[in-house]
Motif scaffolding. Structure first.
Motif, mmCIF file in Angstrom:
data_model
loop_
_atom_site.group_PDB
_atom_site.id
_atom_site.type_symbol
_atom_site.label_atom_id
_atom_site.label_comp_id
_atom_site.label_asym_id
_atom_site.label_seq_id
_atom_site.Cartn_x
_atom_site.Cartn_y
_atom_site.Cartn_z
ATOM 1 N N PRO B 73 5.391 4.353 45.198
ATOM 2 C CA PRO B 73 6.476 4.529 44.227
ATOM 3 C C PRO B 73 7.849 4.276 44.847
ATOM 4 C CG PRO B 73 5.648 6.662 44.938
ATOM 5 C CD PRO B 73 4.747 5.628 45.547
ATOM 6 N N ASP B 74 8.827 3.994 43.964
ATOM 7 C CA ASP B 74 10.199 3.751 44.432
ATOM 8 C C ASP B 74 10.949 5.056 44.705
ATOM 9 O OD1 ASP B 74 9.743 1.047 44.065
ATOM 10 O OD2 ASP B 74 10.498 1.066 42.004
ATOM 11 N N PHE B 75 10.650 6.070 43.929
ATOM 12 C CA PHE B 75 11.353 7.356 44.068
ATOM 13 C C PHE B 75 10.319 8.480 44.044
ATOM 14 C CE2 PHE B 75 13.877 4.404 41.569
ATOM 15 C CZ PHE B 75 15.104 4.393 42.215
ATOM 16 N N ILE B 76 10.619 9.545 44.739
ATOM 17 C CA ILE B 76 9.719 10.704 44.734
ATOM 18 C C ILE B 76 10.524 11.966 44.439
ATOM 19 C CG2 ILE B 76 8.139 12.105 46.139
ATOM 20 C CD1 ILE B 76 7.511 9.606 47.713
ATOM 21 N N PHE B 77 9.984 12.785 43.548
ATOM 22 C CA PHE B 77 10.659 14.033 43.170
ATOM 23 C C PHE B 77 9.654 15.174 43.179
ATOM 24 C CE2 PHE B 77 12.735 10.510 41.034
ATOM 25 C CZ PHE B 77 14.070 10.716 41.350
ATOM 26 N N ALA B 78 10.087 16.310 43.665
ATOM 27 C CA ALA B 78 9.217 17.478 43.638
ATOM 28 C C ALA B 78 9.231 18.126 42.255
ATOM 29 C CB ALA B 78 9.667 18.483 44.699
ATOM 30 N N ASP B 79 10.313 17.919 41.514
ATOM 31 C CA ASP B 79 10.553 18.663 40.278
ATOM 32 C C ASP B 79 10.468 17.731 39.056
ATOM 33 O OD1 ASP B 79 11.725 21.155 38.977
ATOM 34 O OD2 ASP B 79 13.128 19.577 38.355
ATOM 35 N N TRP B 80 9.819 18.188 37.984
ATOM 36 C CA TRP B 80 9.637 17.332 36.814
ATOM 37 C C TRP B 80 10.968 16.992 36.147
ATOM 38 C CZ3 TRP B 80 11.333 18.570 32.003
ATOM 39 C CH2 TRP B 80 11.586 19.911 31.727
ATOM 40 N N ALA B 81 11.929 17.930 36.171
ATOM 41 C CA ALA B 81 13.209 17.672 35.503
ATOM 42 C C ALA B 81 13.995 16.569 36.222
ATOM 43 C CB ALA B 81 14.029 18.967 35.444
ATOM 44 N N GLU B 82 13.928 16.573 37.546
ATOM 45 C CA GLU B 82 14.587 15.496 38.301
ATOM 46 C C GLU B 82 13.896 14.165 38.049
ATOM 47 O OE1 GLU B 82 16.384 17.795 42.197
ATOM 48 O OE2 GLU B 82 14.316 17.099 42.256
ATOM 49 N N ALA B 83 12.583 14.209 37.982
ATOM 50 C CA ALA B 83 11.840 12.981 37.674
ATOM 51 C C ALA B 83 12.232 12.460 36.293
ATOM 52 C CB ALA B 83 10.338 13.259 37.730
ATOM 53 N N LYS B 84 12.358 13.357 35.336
ATOM 54 C CA LYS B 84 12.743 12.949 33.977
ATOM 55 C C LYS B 84 14.115 12.283 33.980
ATOM 56 C CE LYS B 84 14.946 15.427 31.278
ATOM 57 N NZ LYS B 84 15.543 16.516 30.506
ATOM 58 N N ASP B 85 15.054 12.868 34.688
ATOM 59 C CA ASP B 85 16.400 12.282 34.739
ATOM 60 C C ASP B 85 16.363 10.864 35.320
ATOM 61 O OD1 ASP B 85 17.412 14.582 33.667
ATOM 62 O OD2 ASP B 85 18.108 15.407 35.581
ATOM 63 N N GLN B 86 15.549 10.687 36.352
ATOM 64 C CA GLN B 86 15.451 9.347 36.953
ATOM 65 C C GLN B 86 14.804 8.366 35.979
ATOM 66 O OE1 GLN B 86 16.583 8.278 40.135
ATOM 67 N NE2 GLN B 86 16.180 6.328 39.121
ATOM 68 N N ILE B 87 13.771 8.815 35.286
ATOM 69 C CA ILE B 87 13.092 7.951 34.309
ATOM 70 C C ILE B 87 14.084 7.515 33.230
ATOM 71 C CG2 ILE B 87 11.314 7.904 32.513
ATOM 72 C CD1 ILE B 87 9.791 9.981 34.342
ATOM 73 N N LEU B 88 14.842 8.463 32.709
ATOM 74 C CA LEU B 88 15.824 8.131 31.663
ATOM 75 C C LEU B 88 16.870 7.173 32.203
ATOM 76 C CD1 LEU B 88 16.287 11.658 30.040
ATOM 77 C CD2 LEU B 88 14.973 9.717 29.152
ATOM 78 N N SER B 89 17.296 7.398 33.427
ATOM 79 C CA SER B 89 18.278 6.511 34.029
ATOM 80 C C SER B 89 17.727 5.088 34.147
ATOM 81 C CB SER B 89 18.656 7.069 35.406
ATOM 82 O OG SER B 89 19.405 6.133 36.128
ATOM 83 N N LEU B 90 16.475 4.964 34.564
ATOM 84 C CA LEU B 90 15.867 3.632 34.704
ATOM 85 C C LEU B 90 15.706 2.957 33.337
ATOM 86 C CD1 LEU B 90 13.104 4.465 37.353
ATOM 87 C CD2 LEU B 90 15.120 3.021 37.712
ATOM 88 N N LEU B 91 15.313 3.738 32.344
ATOM 89 C CA LEU B 91 15.073 3.153 31.021
ATOM 90 C C LEU B 91 16.372 2.738 30.334
ATOM 91 C CD1 LEU B 91 12.298 5.523 29.628
ATOM 92 C CD2 LEU B 91 12.007 3.194 30.483
ATOM 93 N N HIS B 92 17.437 3.445 30.636
ATOM 94 C CA HIS B 92 18.702 3.157 29.965
ATOM 95 C C HIS B 92 19.615 2.240 30.766
ATOM 96 C CE1 HIS B 92 17.740 5.743 26.674
ATOM 97 N NE2 HIS B 92 17.688 6.832 27.411
ATOM 98 N N ALA B 93 19.217 1.929 31.996
ATOM 99 C CA ALA B 93 20.070 1.068 32.819
ATOM 100 C C ALA B 93 20.157 -0.321 32.206
ATOM 101 C CB ALA B 93 19.511 0.998 34.230
ATOM 102 N N GLU B 94 21.349 -0.905 32.237
ATOM 103 C CA GLU B 94 21.526 -2.240 31.668
ATOM 104 C C GLU B 94 20.909 -3.305 32.557
ATOM 105 O OE1 GLU B 94 24.693 -3.400 29.576
ATOM 106 O OE2 GLU B 94 24.667 -1.557 28.416
ATOM 107 N N THR B 95 21.017 -3.092 33.842
ATOM 108 C CA THR B 95 20.436 -4.053 34.763
ATOM 109 C C THR B 95 19.374 -3.364 35.584
ATOM 110 O OG1 THR B 95 22.105 -3.535 36.408
ATOM 111 C CG2 THR B 95 22.543 -5.412 34.979
ATOM 112 N N GLN B 96 18.513 -4.179 36.131
ATOM 113 C CA GLN B 96 17.437 -3.630 36.916
ATOM 114 C C GLN B 96 17.961 -3.203 38.289
ATOM 115 O OE1 GLN B 96 13.859 -4.841 35.640
ATOM 116 N NE2 GLN B 96 13.054 -5.374 37.634
ATOM 117 N N PRO B 97 17.786 -1.943 38.660
ATOM 118 C CA PRO B 97 18.271 -1.522 39.974
ATOM 119 C C PRO B 97 17.441 -2.123 41.095
ATOM 120 C CG PRO B 97 17.008 0.223 38.951
ATOM 121 C CD PRO B 97 17.084 -0.884 37.947
ATOM 122 N N GLU B 98 18.064 -2.243 42.238
ATOM 123 C CA GLU B 98 17.328 -2.696 43.416
ATOM 124 C C GLU B 98 16.262 -1.656 43.734
ATOM 125 O OE1 GLU B 98 17.491 -5.380 45.665
ATOM 126 O OE2 GLU B 98 18.485 -6.255 43.924
#
Lengths: 148, 105
Positions: B73-98
Motif C-alpha cells: 500500500p501507499d499509506f498505512i494508518f493504525a486508525d480507521w478515521a485517519e484512513a477515511k480522511d486519506q481515502i476522501l482526500s484521494l477521491l476528491h483530489a483533482e490530480t493524482q498524487p505522487e
C-alpha cells in the motif's frame, strides 16, 4: 538467458530487454535494478514455463519461491519482509489473505489482482477491475482453475 | 462491528455516491479488502486486524496489466478515521498524487 514463452502478448522478448553490461575484461559491471514491471514479466514467464503444479500447496509454494528467486537474482535486495516499505523488493501476499471460494478453488487477493489456485495446482492471475487474465496455467491433470 | 466495518459505514455516509465493495464477508480476526470506486477513481483498502489500514489509489486503466502486482500500500494508518480522511482526500483530489509510502499512527 531469461525465459520468454511468447504466450503472453504483452511479454516482449525479455532476453532483448535484459542486457548485462560487460567490462573489457569480460566481467559484469554493477547495474541498476530492473524496474518492477520488468521483474513481473520475468515472474509470469517463469511461472508459465514451470512444470505444472500438482496441488494447491505446491502451486502456492511455487508462486512464492519463483517470486523470491526473481527478486533475489534481479535485485540483490535481501529478502527481509519487515523492510517492505522501504527496500523496493516485491514480496508475496500474506497467507492470511487466502479465501476458499469454491471447494476446489482458493483465492488470494492482492492490491490490484486476484490469484486463483486450484486444488489440482492450476493457477490464474487476474486484474481485479478489468478481468484481464495475466496468467492461466493448468495443473498436472491438464485442467485450468475453472475447468476442475 | 470491526474497524473495516466501521470504515465502510463511515464512507457510505460521507460519499453516498461511491461504490463500496468488501472483498468477502467480515470474519472475526481475518484481514479484508475494501474497494472504493468514485467517479473515475479507485481506492483500495487492505485491513489487517492487528496492524490497521493500507490505503492506495490504483489506476483503473493501466497500460500494463501487471502493474501493481505484489506491490504494498501507499499509506498505512493504525486508525480507521485517519484512513477515511486519506481515502476522501484521494477521491476528491483533482490530480493524482505522487505515490508515496508513508506510515501514520
Amino acid at each position: 538467458m531469461l525465459p520468454n514463452s511468447g504466450r503472453s502478448p504483452w511479454v516482449p522478448s525479455l532476453s532483448l530487454l535484459w542486457i548485462v553490461p560487460t567490462e573489457e575484461d569480460g566481467s559484469s559491471s554493477a547495474m541498476a535494478i530492473p524496474p518492477k514491471a520488468f521483474r513481473l514479466k520475468v515472474l509470469v514467464a517463469r511461472l508459465e514455463q514451470h512444470r505444472p503444479f500438482s496441488s494447491f500447496h505446491e502451486a502456492y509454494q511455487g508462486l512464492i519461491s519463483t517470486l523470491d528467486a526473481v527478486e533475489d537474482e534481479l535485485t540483490g535486495i535481501p529478502n527481509c519482509p519487515s523492510n517492505w516499505m522501504v527496500d523496493g523488493r516485491l514480496y508475496p501476499p500474506q497467507r492470511d489473505h487466502l479465501r476458499q471460494i469454491l471447494p476446489n478453488v482458493t483465492r488470494l487477493r492482492a492490491k490490484e489482482h486476484y490469484i486463483f489456485i486450484g486444488a489440482n495446482g492450476a493457477m490464474e492471475i487476474k486484474d481485479v477491475t478489468t478481468d484481464v487474465v495475466l496468467l492461466s496455467k493448468a495443473g498436472t491433470d491438464g485442467r485450468k482453475v475453472w475447468e476442475q | 462491528m470491526n474497524d473495516i466495518g466501521t470504515l465502510y459505514r463511515a464512507l457510505q455516509q460521507e460519499i453516498p455516491g461511491a461504490d463500496l465493495k468488501l472483498d468477502g464477508p467480515l470474519v472475526e480476526g481475518k484481514p479484508n479488502w475494501l474497494d472504493v470506486f468514485y467517479l473515475d477513481k479507485w481506492v483500495v483498502v487492505e485491513w489487517r486486524p492487528s496492524q490497521g489500514f493500507g490505503v492506495s489509489l490504483n489506476q483503473v486503466k493501466k497500460e500494463d496489466p501487471l502493474e501493481g502486482l505484489f506491490a504494498g500500500p501507499d499509506f498505512i494508518f493504525a486508525d480507521w478515521a485517519e484512513a477515511k480522511d486519506q481515502i476522501l482526500s484521494l477521491l476528491h483530489a483533482e490530480t493524482q498524487p505522487e505515490p508515496r509510502r508513508v506510515a501514520h499512527g
